[in-house]
Write a protein that holds these residues in place. Sequence first.
Motif, PDB file in Angstrom:
ATOM      1  N   ALA A 241       8.457  23.807   3.945  1.00 50.17           N
ATOM      2  CA  ALA A 241       7.271  23.727   4.793  1.00 50.17           C
ATOM      3  C   ALA A 241       7.182  22.371   5.490  1.00 50.17           C
ATOM      4  O   ALA A 241       7.598  21.354   4.947  1.00 50.17           O
ATOM      5  N   VAL A 242       6.639  22.380   6.698  1.00 51.69           N
ATOM      6  CA  VAL A 242       6.398  21.145   7.436  1.00 51.69           C
ATOM      7  C   VAL A 242       4.931  20.759   7.254  1.00 51.69           C
ATOM      8  O   VAL A 242       4.030  21.500   7.644  1.00 51.69           O
ATOM      9  N   ASP A 243       4.706  19.611   6.637  1.00 48.28           N
ATOM     10  CA  ASP A 243       3.345  19.129   6.371  1.00 48.28           C
ATOM     11  C   ASP A 243       2.807  18.255   7.497  1.00 48.28           C
ATOM     12  O   ASP A 243       1.597  18.135   7.674  1.00 48.28           O
ATOM     13  N   ILE A 244       3.730  17.624   8.229  1.00 46.14           N
ATOM     14  CA  ILE A 244       3.351  16.640   9.245  1.00 46.14           C
ATOM     15  C   ILE A 244       4.100  16.952  10.532  1.00 46.14           C
ATOM     16  O   ILE A 244       5.337  17.092  10.521  1.00 46.14           O
TER      17      ILE A 244
ATOM     18  N   MET B 138       0.842  -1.197   0.000  1.00 44.73           N
ATOM     19  CA  MET B 138       0.000   0.000   0.000  1.00 44.73           C
ATOM     20  C   MET B 138       0.874   1.243   0.000  1.00 44.73           C
ATOM     21  O   MET B 138       1.743   1.412   0.852  1.00 44.73           O
ATOM     22  N   ASP B 139       0.675   2.098  -0.977  1.00 42.94           N
ATOM     23  CA  ASP B 139       1.417   3.343  -1.060  1.00 42.94           C
ATOM     24  C   ASP B 139       0.730   4.385  -0.174  1.00 42.94           C
ATOM     25  O   ASP B 139      -0.411   4.781  -0.432  1.00 42.94           O
ATOM     26  N   LEU B 140       1.410   4.853   0.854  1.00 42.59           N
ATOM     27  CA  LEU B 140       0.833   5.845   1.766  1.00 42.59           C
ATOM     28  C   LEU B 140       0.889   7.260   1.197  1.00 42.59           C
ATOM     29  O   LEU B 140       0.394   8.193   1.821  1.00 42.59           O
ATOM     30  N   GLN B 141       1.501   7.413   0.030  1.00 39.70           N
ATOM     31  CA  GLN B 141       1.526   8.692  -0.687  1.00 39.70           C
ATOM     32  C   GLN B 141       2.137   9.814   0.154  1.00 39.70           C
ATOM     33  O   GLN B 141       1.588  10.908   0.257  1.00 39.70           O
ATOM     34  N   LEU B 142       3.298   9.529   0.719  1.00 37.02           N
ATOM     35  CA  LEU B 142       3.990  10.526   1.534  1.00 37.02           C
ATOM     36  C   LEU B 142       5.154  11.194   0.810  1.00 37.02           C
ATOM     37  O   LEU B 142       5.798  12.076   1.367  1.00 37.02           O
ATOM     38  N   SER B 143       5.418  10.769  -0.406  1.00 38.64           N
ATOM     39  CA  SER B 143       6.508  11.384  -1.176  1.00 38.64           C
ATOM     40  C   SER B 143       6.233  12.871  -1.358  1.00 38.64           C
ATOM     41  O   SER B 143       5.122  13.279  -1.695  1.00 38.64           O
ATOM     42  N   GLY B 144       7.266  13.664  -1.124  1.00 43.57           N
ATOM     43  CA  GLY B 144       7.143  15.116  -1.263  1.00 43.57           C
ATOM     44  C   GLY B 144       6.684  15.807   0.003  1.00 43.57           C
ATOM     45  O   GLY B 144       6.681  17.044   0.063  1.00 43.57           O
ATOM     46  N   ARG B 145       6.292  15.050   1.017  1.00 45.31           N
ATOM     47  CA  ARG B 145       5.876  15.633   2.288  1.00 45.31           C
ATOM     48  C   ARG B 145       7.073  15.744   3.228  1.00 45.31           C
ATOM     49  O   ARG B 145       8.009  14.932   3.159  1.00 45.31           O
ATOM     50  N   ARG B 146       7.026  16.743   4.110  1.00 40.97           N
ATOM     51  CA  ARG B 146       8.076  16.907   5.129  1.00 40.97           C
ATOM     52  C   ARG B 146       7.454  16.720   6.500  1.00 40.97           C
ATOM     53  O   ARG B 146       6.393  17.266   6.787  1.00 40.97           O
ATOM     54  N   ALA B 147       8.130  15.953   7.339  1.00 44.57           N
ATOM     55  CA  ALA B 147       7.597  15.611   8.655  1.00 44.57           C
ATOM     56  C   ALA B 147       8.610  15.912   9.750  1.00 44.57           C
ATOM     57  O   ALA B 147       9.767  15.487   9.666  1.00 44.57           O
ATOM     58  N   LEU B 148       8.164  16.629  10.767  1.00 44.85           N
ATOM     59  CA  LEU B 148       8.965  16.833  11.974  1.00 44.85           C
ATOM     60  C   LEU B 148       8.460  15.872  13.034  1.00 44.85           C
ATOM     61  O   LEU B 148       7.277  15.900  13.394  1.00 44.85           O
ATOM     62  N   ILE B 149       9.355  15.027  13.523  1.00 49.70           N
ATOM     63  CA  ILE B 149       9.005  14.087  14.579  1.00 49.70           C
ATOM     64  C   ILE B 149       9.793  14.503  15.810  1.00 49.70           C
ATOM     65  O   ILE B 149      11.026  14.359  15.857  1.00 49.70           O
TER      66      ILE B 149
ATOM     67  N   ALA C 272       8.736  10.287   2.702  1.00 49.36           N
ATOM     68  CA  ALA C 272       8.716  11.622   3.290  1.00 49.36           C
ATOM     69  C   ALA C 272      10.131  12.061   3.641  1.00 49.36           C
ATOM     70  O   ALA C 272      11.003  11.233   3.939  1.00 49.36           O
ATOM     71  N   GLU C 273      10.359  13.360   3.611  1.00 50.58           N
ATOM     72  CA  GLU C 273      11.592  13.909   4.176  1.00 50.58           C
ATOM     73  C   GLU C 273      11.332  14.140   5.654  1.00 50.58           C
ATOM     74  O   GLU C 273      10.366  14.822   6.018  1.00 50.58           O
ATOM     75  N   VAL C 274      12.167  13.582   6.499  1.00 46.84           N
ATOM     76  CA  VAL C 274      11.933  13.664   7.932  1.00 46.84           C
ATOM     77  C   VAL C 274      12.925  14.620   8.592  1.00 46.84           C
ATOM     78  O   VAL C 274      14.078  14.723   8.175  1.00 46.84           O
ATOM     79  N   VAL C 275      12.437  15.305   9.604  1.00 42.24           N
ATOM     80  CA  VAL C 275      13.286  16.173  10.410  1.00 42.24           C
ATOM     81  C   VAL C 275      13.426  15.496  11.767  1.00 42.24           C
ATOM     82  O   VAL C 275      12.449  15.319  12.494  1.00 42.24           O
TER      83      VAL C 275
ATOM     84  N   THR D 125       9.352   5.854  14.106  1.00 44.43           N
ATOM     85  CA  THR D 125       8.400   6.586  13.260  1.00 44.43           C
ATOM     86  C   THR D 125       9.122   7.329  12.155  1.00 44.43           C
ATOM     87  O   THR D 125       8.709   7.306  10.984  1.00 44.43           O
ATOM     88  N   ALA D 126      10.215   8.000  12.498  1.00 47.90           N
ATOM     89  CA  ALA D 126      10.984   8.737  11.496  1.00 47.90           C
ATOM     90  C   ALA D 126      11.505   7.808  10.409  1.00 47.90           C
ATOM     91  O   ALA D 126      11.438   8.124   9.211  1.00 47.90           O
ATOM     92  N   ARG D 127      11.999   6.662  10.810  1.00 48.35           N
ATOM     93  CA  ARG D 127      12.545   5.721   9.826  1.00 48.35           C
ATOM     94  C   ARG D 127      11.458   5.202   8.889  1.00 48.35           C
ATOM     95  O   ARG D 127      11.682   5.065   7.680  1.00 48.35           O
ATOM     96  N   LEU D 128      10.278   4.929   9.413  1.00 49.76           N
ATOM     97  CA  LEU D 128       9.208   4.426   8.555  1.00 49.76           C
ATOM     98  C   LEU D 128       8.698   5.512   7.617  1.00 49.76           C
ATOM     99  O   LEU D 128       8.471   5.261   6.424  1.00 49.76           O
ATOM    100  N   LEU D 129       8.526   6.724   8.126  1.00 52.33           N
ATOM    101  CA  LEU D 129       8.065   7.815   7.256  1.00 52.33           C
ATOM    102  C   LEU D 129       9.074   8.074   6.139  1.00 52.33           C
ATOM    103  O   LEU D 129       8.688   8.331   4.990  1.00 52.33           O
ATOM    104  N   ALA D 130      10.362   7.991   6.469  1.00 52.16           N
ATOM    105  CA  ALA D 130      11.393   8.180   5.450  1.00 52.16           C
ATOM    106  C   ALA D 130      11.330   7.056   4.418  1.00 52.16           C
ATOM    107  O   ALA D 130      11.467   7.289   3.210  1.00 52.16           O
ATOM    108  N   ALA D 131      11.097   5.835   4.871  1.00 49.60           N
ATOM    109  CA  ALA D 131      10.995   4.701   3.951  1.00 49.60           C
ATOM    110  C   ALA D 131       9.791   4.847   3.037  1.00 49.60           C
ATOM    111  O   ALA D 131       9.790   4.335   1.905  1.00 49.60           O
ATOM    112  N   GLU D 132       8.756   5.568   3.514  1.00 49.49           N
ATOM    113  CA  GLU D 132       7.554   5.797   2.710  1.00 49.49           C
ATOM    114  C   GLU D 132       7.681   7.016   1.797  1.00 49.49           C
ATOM    115  O   GLU D 132       6.724   7.394   1.123  1.00 49.49           O
TER     116      GLU D 132
END
Length: 266
Positions: A83-86, A1-12, A32-35, A23-30
Amino acid sequence: MDLQLSGRRALITGSTSGLGEATARLLAAEGAEVVIHGRDSRRAQAVADSIIENGGKAAVAAGDLGTDAGADRTAEQALAGGAVDILVNNAGAYEHLNWAEATADIWLNAYNVNVVSGVRMIQRLVPAMRERDYGRVITIGGGLATQPFDSHPHYNASLAARHNLAVSLARDLAGTHVTSNVVAPGAILVPAVQDFLTELAPERGWGRAWAEIEHNSVREIVPNDRIRYGRPEEIAGAVAYLCGPHAEYISGATIRVDGGTVRGAF
């Protein structure tokens, strides 16, 4: 399942170890750019470097969210790359104290670290999400918010406040494409928990091998349908789902990831 997080930025927040790092590692694998955030910039950089080495995108924001100045620095660094989306409000602190030991000052500090720290980041990042009409705020809560132990009352109460503020934020964001939800872990196996349980095992008669200790301690402390402790990656999975467009219709919700825990008595 593609969570469609490419192009999103997330601060954890609080992502140099434990649930935040998973969480950061999984979001990055999906995609997202993680902070990666922590008070120690070197630890944060080490996690970010590891994610980059594995093909992900990561940046670092360091600061003490228990202060306005630290929150300002964290937000400034997080926004430097875009911008931070998440926003995943994970940072917090825990002390195992009883009612007699938890003084009023300890209660106040717990509220500042576990509740107001998240409010600081919401106030610094969510207005821009509202303006762009897209965003995700996920607060990491816990089962103790609604099923508290008789010990560490200050921590239990701070978790309840985290749950409450997340729902209030969801109501405030009504009509936008910004959502606010809670992921409430049950008892999660991190190294400190395993060490604590292993040390306690002899006096509780839980056995010597970890498989025995886990099985017996779960039955005594946190009975649940899975008869085990959760893993950080399982919390990360729930967070990741809430971050994407598939979760657009979920807001003001508490997603329990606790194996079906029904009670607790430590």
